[in-house]
Design an enzyme around this catalytic site. Structure first.
Site, PDB file in Angstrom:
ATOM      1  CG  ASP A   1     -12.134   0.291   8.440  1.00 51.66           C
ATOM      2  OD1 ASP A   1     -13.154   0.452   7.741  1.00 51.66           O
ATOM      3  OD2 ASP A   1     -10.986   0.252   7.969  1.00 51.66           O
TER       4      ASP A   1
ATOM      5  N   GLY B   1       0.839  -1.189   0.000  1.00 50.35           N
ATOM      6  CA  GLY B   1       0.000   0.000   0.000  1.00 50.35           C
ATOM      7  C   GLY B   1       0.872   1.236   0.000  1.00 50.35           C
TER       8      GLY B   1
END
EC number: 2.7.11.1
Length: 942
Positions: free
Chosen positions: A159, A20
């Site tokens: 989340d 990422g």
């Protein structure tokens, strides 16, 4: 990559399995036991460029150290070095839940273990991606078990989504159901084991506390968070409901193109959850899903009731009656091979004769569909969550490249034709979408997940300020302007004593808003009424490219090629509340120019606390001043942006409006061609000299003493960046910037552009904060058309700046991460790597950027004035210089209680001027103001 060791050789780090923006995840093993597999999340300190990123990582480490649960990914070890963080974690070889849902069919054919699992627990239907009831109930119970543990620790995850629910290989440290449950697991022992991952957003939150930070993934985010209201741990229960729905049906319960639309869609549903007809979901699951997906958190099912639900507590032993020797055997094989789930897919495809080239290999959905609403993907997101399956390593696959020019042309064509076809190129979206919320709606009928909004990709920190700006602009856009007779009469859409724009009565016929005949106004500020009627394009002011990119390009891109075109087209805005007069490009042209020319509003008090009692005129006066400041900074940022990202030729060919803009840049505008050759030469000289000077950042004016060598540098720039209008060279000009610039120059320009865009965002956000205070103190909820237009302009510029800042950030990372020597260098300007590094490391000061630019503009305006030509351009240039110098003197203008995120970003640029610097700038302001006053007196005589 080569193997390496961490923790004094305790662990061997092997192949990369995920990557990422902020972290890379590797698989590895314990040095003394190669069969003891681990996952290593490596986060470079250099990537954590602000305290929010570092804070999120430290929170994740702190939480994982304190919690140990069989259905939570465990932190085995942690090492901090001077350059990196290494988090040694449980290895989950089967990826995450999205693989089972969206890639189930491929896994059935390609993955040995999952093939056996799906044969034992077949999917309920081939018409959708829903999972077998055994999967659904098992994972529901495992998720509930983990959440119950978190609640006992007063933790809220914030989340919960399929990408954060990892799957570990079953039957590795146990052989039967009894051992499985003795180890603390719940569910079915022969299914992959679900584990919650990524606690970067988690917080310690007692049951009586409320939080208000926006974070999480939009498609799985509770409506109270979407609406930036305070929330409690029940927000996690909403997310559980969305995951449960997706496991049953294969798609999320609600999809939308952006966060605001998602919230509105959830609210309009009135707690009625629609299950697709092709999905057969039992009543008990439906009831549980509906109780979890309740809009009002007070009415939503509570944790105790959820934990005691009959499905959550259901005995699943009837699924475990058979011996699973085959499953156990394949689990052992998978453990020994240490292969990640995506590698099986690649391997099988290659065996079937599919090309093994990286650009044709397996691409998960999360990579196929870039995020639609990138404007809200703030760099503060903790993107360390390459959760061993969300982002597959680049060496495993690479996205198929798409021709950006074709997609850009497609974007323009789709906009002009009112097409509903979804466009999915992330970079083009950044480059061309000035309002990323204006994205076409998704096809909800497709249950395979192929048309799902890619808002579910990775996870997103919702930029709270962006949500607030767009929400407030929507509220004002739907305000009943026609009922406010006095406000409209008082304002009469007179853009700073501008009689050429008027509202025709009766007031309810706002669609008849149009231009009145040209007139001239008296006084010292008299000038020709309109830029169009002056037979001169506003883009002639190329010193800051201020009015060419900002209004000529951005406005026509947003609103269409002309006011007449807009009358015949439906607004492409996501908001249904827009009316055509608010999206009239000509109004925006005139509005912005006059705001800059209205230099009387240059000096405003440092602290504004407006309320409805002070009246709408006071609010408008403040907003006009702030808008002018934001615009001049934005315009300079656009110059920097254009040097890095020139418009593709296909975009220009596809849009009449952009073809017109290209003619402007080529000095072949038929409007300008009507002017005298002498005037055209002056304009061309102004454009060439100033624009070419800004391209090469290594040769900028750095201080007053450096001006002696100015002509030499300017000559060099002209030689390297030729802007002549002869033949084909001119047509290629727009594509020559980034290919000619060195990497060090691109990095420097990107940093400068980011600082400028962030300053514009700071001012625009403050404008909306002031408007919000006034608006929500109003009892009548009515505002003038003039204020409405200002707010819509601020919204458009805010979203555009947000998009471009994010794009430049990624561009900057791309170049900074590049190895030295990988880029071609110009023979004429080779410099050593050390010199490059020194240039890149040079600190960017907003004040210096604006100061240098203001002096450049005023200098060339003075030259034009001496020649007695283009006095209207001189007026605009002088005014622009004054605004820039005023901004350079300000230290966080219009501040309010509390620190804004943009203030924090720009805090290093504050207080860089000493008293002597401020005196010098003050003298320039006085001098330029005097020149402007004399110029206006001269213009009034014509």
């Amino acid at each position: 990559m080569d193997r390496f060791r961490i923790q004094d050789g305790k662990y061997v780090v092997e192949k990369e399995i995920g990557k990422g923006s902020f972290a890379t995840v590797y698989r590895g093993h314990v040095t003394t036991d190669p069969k003891s597999h681990i996952a290593v999340k490596a986060v470079a300190r250099s990537k954590l460029k602000n305290k929010k990123l570092l804070e999120n990582l430290e929170i994740e480490i702190a939480i994982l150290k304190k919690i140990k649960h069989p259905h939570i990914v465990g932190l085995i070890d942690c090492e901090r070095t001077t350059t990196d963080f290494y988090l040694v974690m449980d290895y989950c070889a089967l990826g995450d839940l999205t693989f089972l849902i969206k890639k189930r069919k491929e896994l059935e054919n390609n993955h040995p273990l999952l093939q056996t699992v799906f044969n034992k627990y077949p999917p309920p239907s081939k018409e959708h991606n829903g999972l077998n009831r055994a999967f659904v109930v098992c994972y529901l119970q495992q998720l509930a078990s983990a959440l119950k543990f978190l609640r006992s620790k007063n933790l809220v995850h914030r989340d919960i989504k399929p990408q954060n629910l990892l799957l570990a290989t079953p039957l590795t440290n146990y052989r039967d159901s009894k051992t499985f449950h003795e180890l603390g697991y719940v569910g079915i022992y022969n299914l992959p084991i679900l584990k919650i991952a990524d606690f970067g957003f988690a917080r310690f939150l007692p049951s009586t506390s409320l939080a208000e930070t926006l974070c999480g993934s939009p498609l799985y985010m509770a409506p109270e968070i979407l609406n930036y209201q305070k929330y409690n741990a029940k927000a996690d229960l909403w997310s559980v409901g969305t995951v449960l729905f997706e496991m049953c049906c294969g798609v999320p319960p609600f999809t939308a193109s952006n966060h605001l639309e998602l919230f509105k869609k959830i609210k309009r549903a009135h707690d009625e959850i629609n299950f697709p007809e092709v999905c057969e979901v039992e009543d008990g699951l439906k009831e549980l899903i509906c109780s979890l997906l309740t809009f009002d958190p007070a009415k939503r099912i509570g944790f105790e009731e959820f934990f005691n639900n009959k499905i959550v507590t259901e005995d699943l032993s009837h699924y475990e009656v058979d011996e699973n020797t085959e499953l156990e055997s394949k689990s052992k094989d998978l453990q020994e091979s240490n292969m990640f789930v995506s590698e099986f897919l690649i391997k099988k495809r290659n065996q079937k004769g599919v090309s093994s080239r990286k650009d044709t290999e397996f691409i998960p959905k999360s990579k196929q569909e870039p995020m639609l609403d990138q404007a809200y993907k703030d760099e503060t997101e903790m993107e360390t969550g390459v959760k061993y399956g969300v982002n597959i390593a680049p060496e495993v696959y690479q996205n198929e490249m798409i021709d950006p020019e074709k997609l850009a042309a497609k974007l323009i064509a789709a906009k002009q034709l009112g097409s509903d076809e979804k466009l999915t190129n992330k970079n083009i979206s950044h480059l061309l979408s000035s309002n990323s919320s204006r994205v076409n709606k998704l096809d909800k009928s497709n249950l395979s997940g192929k048309s799902d909004s890619s808002l579910d990709r990775d996870y997103v920190v919702v930029e709270k300020k962006a949500v607030e700006v767009n929400s407030l602009a929507d509220d004002l856009a739907q305000a009943n302007v026609g009922n406010n007779d006095e406000a409209v009469k008082d304002q009469n859409i007179k853009t700073l004593e501008q009689p050429h724009i008027q509202v025709h009565q009766p007031h309810n016929d706002i669609q008849n808003l149009q231009r009145a005949p040209s007139t001239t106004s008296g006084g010292t500020s008299s000038r020709r009424a309109s830029l169009v009627e002056r037979r001169l394009s506003i883009s002639s002011l190329n010193p800051s490219n201020a009015l060419s990119r900002a209004l000529g390009l951005a406005s026509t891109r947003i609103f269409g090629s002309s006011a007449q075109t807009n009358k015949n087209q439906t607004s492409n805005s996501t908001s249904p509340n827009y009316t055509q007069p608010l999206l009239n490009s000509q109004i925006f042209y005139d509005l912005t120019e006059n705001l800059i020319l209205h230099t009387e509003t240059l000096n405003q008090p440092a602290l504004i606390n407006v309320d409805h009692a002070k009246g709408i005129n006071e609010v408008i006066r403040i907003l006009e001043s702030l808008s002018a400041k934001a615009f001049v900074v934005y315009s300079y940022a656009e110059v920097k942006y254009a040097q890095i990202i020139p418009l593709p030729q296909a975009v220009i060919r596809a849009s009449p409006a952009l073809q017109f803009e290209k003619r402007l840049s080529d000095d072949s505008n038929p409007v300008i061609d009507e002017d005298s050759d002498e005037e055209l030469d002056v304009q061309k000289n102004l454009s060439n000299t100033l624009l070419s000077e800004t391209v090469n950042t290594r040769y900028r004016l750095r201080n007053d003493s450096s001006r002696n060598s100015y002509n030499k540098r300017n000559s060099f720039n002209k030689e390297r960046f030729s802007f002549s209008s002869q033949g084909s060279n001119n047509s290629k000009r727009t594509n020559s910037y980034s290919s000619t610039l060195l990497p060090a120059e691109i990095i420097s320009i990107s940093k400068e552009a980011i600082v400028l865009y962030m300053k514009a965002l700071q001012i625009l956000a403050q404008s909306m904060k002031i408007t919000s205070k006034w608006w929500y103190s109003c009892q009548e909820k009515i505002c003038s058309l003039r204020l409405n237009i200002l707010v819509q302009w601020i919204r458009e510029k805010f979203n555009e700046c947000l998009d471009k800042t994010d794009f430049l950030r990624m561009k900057l990372e791309e170049y900074e991460n590049s190895k030295p020597g990988t880029h071609n260098q110009s023979p004429k300007s080779k410099i050593s790597n050390d010199s490059n590094e020194d240039n890149v490391a040079e600190k960017v000061y907003l004040e210096k950027l604006l100061y240098d630019r203001a002096l450049e503009i005023s200098k060339y305006a003075a030259n034009l004035e001496l020649q007695g030509q283009n006095l209207h351009i001189c007026e605009l240039a002088y005014a622009t210089s004054l605004w820039m110098l005023t901004i350079s003197l300000e230290n966080s203008p219009y501040t309010d209680q509390g620190e804004d995120e943009y203030d924090e970003f720009l805090k290093d640029t504050n207080d860089v001027l000493d008293s002597e610097d401020k005196i010098i700038i003050g003298k320039y302001i006085k001098s330029i103001s005097h020149r402007l006053k004399m110029l206006r007196q001269k213009m009034a005589k014509y």
